[in-house]
Design a protein around this motif. Structure first.
Motif, PDB file in Angstrom:
ATOM      1  N   THR A 134       0.863  -1.185   0.000  1.00  5.81           N
ATOM      2  CA  THR A 134       0.000   0.000   0.000  1.00  5.81           C
ATOM      3  C   THR A 134       0.897   1.231   0.000  1.00  5.81           C
ATOM      4  O   THR A 134       2.047   1.185   0.449  1.00  5.81           O
ATOM      5  N   TRP A 146      -9.813  -1.853   0.437  1.00  7.17           N
ATOM      6  CA  TRP A 146      -9.122  -2.345  -0.750  1.00  7.17           C
ATOM      7  C   TRP A 146      -8.106  -3.400  -0.334  1.00  7.17           C
ATOM      8  O   TRP A 146      -7.811  -3.554   0.842  1.00  7.17           O
ATOM      9  N   PRO A 147      -7.552  -4.150  -1.281  1.00  8.64           N
ATOM     10  CA  PRO A 147      -6.600  -5.208  -0.920  1.00  8.64           C
ATOM     11  C   PRO A 147      -5.455  -4.677  -0.059  1.00  8.64           C
ATOM     12  O   PRO A 147      -4.913  -3.601  -0.312  1.00  8.64           O
ATOM     13  N   ARG A 158      -3.119 -11.175  -0.083  1.00  8.07           N
ATOM     14  CA  ARG A 158      -3.827  -9.930   0.193  1.00  8.07           C
ATOM     15  C   ARG A 158      -5.082 -10.204   0.999  1.00  8.07           C
ATOM     16  O   ARG A 158      -5.778 -11.205   0.773  1.00  8.07           O
ATOM     17  N   GLU A 159      -5.358  -9.309   1.955  1.00  5.48           N
ATOM     18  CA  GLU A 159      -6.621  -9.338   2.673  1.00  5.48           C
ATOM     19  C   GLU A 159      -7.551  -8.297   2.068  1.00  5.48           C
ATOM     20  O   GLU A 159      -7.119  -7.430   1.323  1.00  5.48           O
ATOM     21  N   HIS A 160      -8.823  -8.402   2.432  1.00  3.31           N
ATOM     22  CA  HIS A 160      -9.832  -7.442   1.952  1.00  3.31           C
ATOM     23  C   HIS A 160      -9.889  -7.427   0.434  1.00  3.31           C
ATOM     24  O   HIS A 160     -10.001  -6.376  -0.189  1.00  3.31           O
ATOM     25  N   ASP A 161      -9.821  -8.585  -0.173  1.00  2.00           N
ATOM     26  CA  ASP A 161      -9.801  -8.695  -1.623  1.00  2.00           C
ATOM     27  C   ASP A 161     -10.717  -9.848  -2.014  1.00  2.00           C
ATOM     28  O   ASP A 161     -10.801 -10.841  -1.288  1.00  2.00           O
ATOM     29  N   PRO A 162     -11.436  -9.762  -3.146  1.00  2.00           N
ATOM     30  CA  PRO A 162     -12.295 -10.890  -3.545  1.00  2.00           C
ATOM     31  C   PRO A 162     -11.554 -12.214  -3.578  1.00  2.00           C
ATOM     32  O   PRO A 162     -12.113 -13.265  -3.237  1.00  2.00           O
TER      33      PRO A 162
END
Length: 203
Positions: A134, A146-147, A158-162
């Motif tokens: 980031t 976001w990722p 990555r977290e917070h990612d589809p």
């Protein structure tokens, strides 16, 4: 890591015909960079008399000055020297930024970074070049919608990612005789295998 340039140039007069000429009025307006949307300075608004004087000076410079005298080849030489000078100056301005990016990328870690600059477009250029998961421009905040993850020894994935949702899913495979047909109610809306030993999607 930070880079900033806050100098602005505020004028109260016009440079016409080789000398400064006081503005006729009191109105001024800001000069905004189209690239960074940063305020570069402030200049007086020209009156009709000031515009006429500038046009007359430009006409005299073209008719009587040095520019009409050189040959086309000499003019090309002068313009090339000017372009080379601009490019050298651009490289000089970019050198500290290149050094900062190199130092940041030499780190074994790469989770987060930030840059503070008056030139927002240049800030995003730095963000693209620094190898961190980031990167913030003119702030320390991270949008966790976001990722989120790191580069190098700061981790993988990555977290917070589809794609992160797949870690919580179980995949099931159902097989049948490749030579046998399947009823439509079984195949409807279901992706079928396309590898060796399969018949591919049912048409």
């Amino acid at each position: 890591m930070s880079t900033s340039r806050t100098t602005t140039i505020d004028h109260k007069a016009f440079f016409i015909g080789g000398s400064w000429r006081p503005a006729d009025g009191t109105d001024h307006f800001d000069v905004i960079s189209p690239r960074s949307e940063r305020r570069l300075g402030r200049v007086p608004a020209a009156s009709e008399a000031g515009i006429d004087a500038a046009l007359a000076a430009a006409r005299r410079a073209f008719d009587e000055g040095e520019w009409p005298r050189p040959t086309p080849a000499q003019r090309a030489h002068h313009l090339t020297r000017l372009a080379d000078g601009i490019e050298r100056r651009r490289a000089e301005l970019a050198e500290p930024i290149n050094d900062a990016v190199r130092i940041a990328n030499d780190s074994e870690l790469g989770l987060d970074g930030s840059v503070f600059t008056a030139d927002t477009a240049r800030g995003f250029e730095v963000a693209r070049r620094v190898r961190t998961g980031t990167f913030s421009v003119n702030t320390f905040a991270a949008d966790l919608g976001w990722p989120f993850g790191g580069f190098k020894k700061s981790g993988l994935g990555r977290e917070h990612d589809p794609g992160a949702v797949e870690e919580f899913l179980l995949t099931k495979t159902a097989s049948t005789d490749p030579g046998a047909g399947l009823p439509a109610e079984v195949t409807q809306g279901v992706p079928l295998g396309t590898g060796p030993g399969t018949r591919g999607p049912v048409k």
